[in-house]
Design an enzyme around this catalytic site. Structure first.
Site, short mmCIF file in Angstrom:
data_model
loop_
_atom_site.label_atom_id
_atom_site.label_comp_id
_atom_site.label_asym_id
_atom_site.label_seq_id
_atom_site.Cartn_x
_atom_site.Cartn_y
_atom_site.Cartn_z
N GLU A 77 -59.45 -53.40 7.51
CA GLU A 77 -58.59 -52.43 8.19
C GLU A 77 -59.46 -51.47 9.01
O GLU A 77 -60.48 -50.98 8.55
CB GLU A 77 -57.79 -51.66 7.15
CG GLU A 77 -56.87 -50.59 7.71
CD GLU A 77 -56.20 -49.78 6.61
OE1 GLU A 77 -55.07 -49.31 6.85
OE2 GLU A 77 -56.78 -49.64 5.51
N LYS B 41 -48.47 -51.94 10.28
CA LYS B 41 -48.46 -51.56 8.87
C LYS B 41 -47.16 -50.83 8.51
O LYS B 41 -46.79 -49.86 9.14
CB LYS B 41 -49.66 -50.67 8.58
CG LYS B 41 -49.85 -50.27 7.12
CD LYS B 41 -51.11 -49.43 6.98
CE LYS B 41 -51.39 -49.03 5.55
NZ LYS B 41 -52.61 -48.18 5.45
N CYS C 2 -53.59 -53.08 3.67
CA CYS C 2 -54.02 -52.11 2.67
C CYS C 2 -52.90 -51.67 1.72
O CYS C 2 -52.53 -52.40 0.82
CB CYS C 2 -54.68 -50.92 3.37
SG CYS C 2 -55.81 -49.98 2.29
#
Length: 277
Positions: free
Chosen positions: A52, A117, A151
């Site tokens: 990331e 995300k 993540c």
């Protein structure tokens, strides 16, 4: 082309703080060393996975957000083309007046798909400066269906659930996951693999940022919850713990296991109320 065996290489690298050009050079050199040695100990990678915010570190500095088709994506396209492998990783992107944590999947021919995300890490204020994505994404590459995940998304099983409209054989999660919570990342990666009967690829960085330390802990977990892969540190130009985790994923074993143990048929139904983008 359709491949029965997919070669994955996870680049567990350090990230220089808010220094894209330095990171392009360092990661590019790691890839050069890795691919140059592949015939000796590993399959040439079909996909290389980067952490990331591989170009900046996990920063909330929106001044570093790039336009669509910005320098990080340009570097990814040139690198994917030059090494003949798909490249996957996330960068901060400004699109339509909003800043997203955008996960790019770039094929060797330059064709690109992306995922924004969904779950923003409020404990660091990510939700205050970035916009949340609202669409799950599965890309098809070499005959494989590959889910994209970033993540903190790892903590949310409903979002990652394999369903008829979100079906995949492999899930990629790119992360800047601090060493203080490393145990949780490992537990969650194993859980996502087992409950979805898929491979789960967790790519984490090493090194330090102004606020955190990162100890890697990247994982390739198969559909039975078994950790697999070989880790190579001799290609590193970076901090301790940097290197490549590689494995070959075989489709036939996965499909036989799903047929023999069809737990997915007993999954609970659910609905997602997501706005269009």
């Amino acid at each position: 082309m359709v491949k029965d065996v997919l070669s994955i290489a996870v680049c567990q690298c350090g990230v220089a703080w808010e220094a894209p050009e330095e990171n392009f050079a360092r990661i590019g050199e790691m890839i050069r060393r890795y691919t140059g040695q592949c015939p000796a100990w590993a399959e040439y990678p079909d996909i290389i996975v980067l952490p990331e915010f591989f170009s900046t570190g996990f920063t909330s500095n929106t001044a570093l957000a790039e336009p669509v088709d910005g320098p990080s994506l340009d570097w990814m396209r040139r690198t994917a083309s030059g090494f003949g492998t798909a490249l996957a990783g996330s960068v901060p992107v400004l699109d339509g007046g909003m800043v997203y944590n955008r996960f790019y999947f770039v094929r060797p021919d330059g064709r690109t798909e992306w995922y924004d995300k969904r779950h923003l890490f409020r404990m660091s204020g990510e939700n205050e400066v970035f916009a949340s994505g609202c669409r799950r994404r599965v890309v098809e590459y070499l005959g494989w269906r590959i889910g994209l995940n970033v993540c903190y998304d790892l903590r949310f099983p409903v979002w990652s659930r394999r369903t008829p409209d979100n079906d995949y054989e492999v899930m990629l999660n790119v992360a800047s996951w601090p060493s203080s919570r490393a145990a949780a990342a490992s537990i969650l990666a194993y859980a996502r693999a087992v409950e979805n009967q898929s491979w789960f690829i967790f790519c984490n960085r090493v090194g330090e940022s102004p606020e955190n330390r990162y100890a890697g802990g990247s994982l390739i977990v198969d559909y039975k919850g078994r950790c697999t892969g070989n880790f190579h540190t001799d290609v590193s130009v970076d901090e301790d713990g940097a290197g490549f985790l590689s494995a070959c994923l075989e489709r036939d074993g996965l499909l036989r296991f799903r047929e023999k143990f069809p737990a997915w048929m007993d999954a609970d139904e659910f609905e997602m109320n997501l706005e269009s983008v």
